[in-house]
Design a protein around this motif. Structure first.
Motif, PDB file in Angstrom:
ATOM      1  N   LEU A 124      23.563 111.787  40.359  1.00  0.00           N
ATOM      2  CA  LEU A 124      23.913 113.140  39.941  1.00  0.00           C
ATOM      3  C   LEU A 124      25.228 113.069  39.177  1.00  0.00           C
ATOM      4  N   THR A 125      25.264 113.687  38.008  1.00  0.00           N
ATOM      5  CA  THR A 125      26.464 113.677  37.181  1.00  0.00           C
ATOM      6  C   THR A 125      26.989 115.097  37.022  1.00  0.00           C
ATOM      7  N   TYR A 126      28.280 115.286  37.324  1.00  0.00           N
ATOM      8  CA  TYR A 126      28.960 116.565  37.134  1.00  0.00           C
ATOM      9  C   TYR A 126      30.031 116.394  36.066  1.00  0.00           C
ATOM     10  N   ARG A 127      30.147 117.384  35.178  1.00  0.00           N
ATOM     11  CA  ARG A 127      31.243 117.414  34.206  1.00  0.00           C
ATOM     12  C   ARG A 127      32.359 118.246  34.816  1.00  0.00           C
ATOM     13  N   TRP A 128      33.598 117.775  34.704  1.00  0.00           N
ATOM     14  CA  TRP A 128      34.739 118.530  35.207  1.00  0.00           C
ATOM     15  C   TRP A 128      35.967 118.181  34.397  1.00  0.00           C
ATOM     16  N   TYR A 129      37.053 118.879  34.677  1.00  0.00           N
ATOM     17  CA  TYR A 129      38.260 118.693  33.883  1.00  0.00           C
ATOM     18  C   TYR A 129      39.464 118.576  34.803  1.00  0.00           C
TER      19      TYR A 129
END
Length: 163
Positions: A124-129
């Motif tokens: 599972l890949t999440y984009r975050w900053y």
């Protein structure tokens, strides 16, 4: 063109540094009803059960870098609102204990579900900053149990890009 780019970067930086008051979810306050939240924020992407009641998930995935969880008590009133795609919340993931369902309940839908030849389950890949564009990868085994999880850099705007 360069001035516009600088102003854009400055505006985005102020948003992230100055924060949550600029984000529409700052209008959601403890005690509000479920109907008031949905009236302001629109329908959630998902609704899940939690021990205290219900969670409304507002995820910016796959292109955004946020996922807001609005937790409601058993009577349908807001207990808390939080943006969960951050280092502190990711650190709560317990390899060997958490399952796919736990990850989806706590973080919402991922940006991407992928597979690679060198790993037996989904990733599972999440984009975050956090000071830069990042990914967070959660590796599940064939039984849907988290085996590892870690951050990495996202190179969407690679250094070779020109104005």
């Amino acid at each position: 063109m360069r001035l516009r780019k600088i102003l854009f970067v400055l505006a985005v930086s102020l948003f992230w540094l100055g924060g949550c008051a600029l984000h529409p979810f700052s209008a959601v306050k403890p005690g509000m009803t479920r109907e008031e939240v949905i009236g302001r924020m629109g329908p959630p992407g998902a609704v899940v059960s939690i021990p205290q009641g219900t969670r409304l998930q507002y995820s910016g995935q796959p292109t955004g870098q946020f996922s807001f969880m609005v937790d409601l008590d058993a009577s349908g009133r807001v207990l808390s609102v939080r943006q969960v795609l951050n280092a502190r919340d990711f650190a709560r993931i317990e390899p060997g204990k958490w399952t796919r369902d736990d990850v989806l309940r706590e973080f919402g839908r991922p940006t991407l579900v992928d597979r690679v030849a060198s790993w037996p389950g989904d990733i599972l890949t999440y984009r975050w900053y956090h000071l830069q564009d990042l990914f967070y990868w959660v590796y599940l085994d064939s039984n849907q149990v988290v085996q590892r999880a870690h951050p990495g850099m996202e190179f969407v705007n690679a250094p070779n890009e020109r104005d």
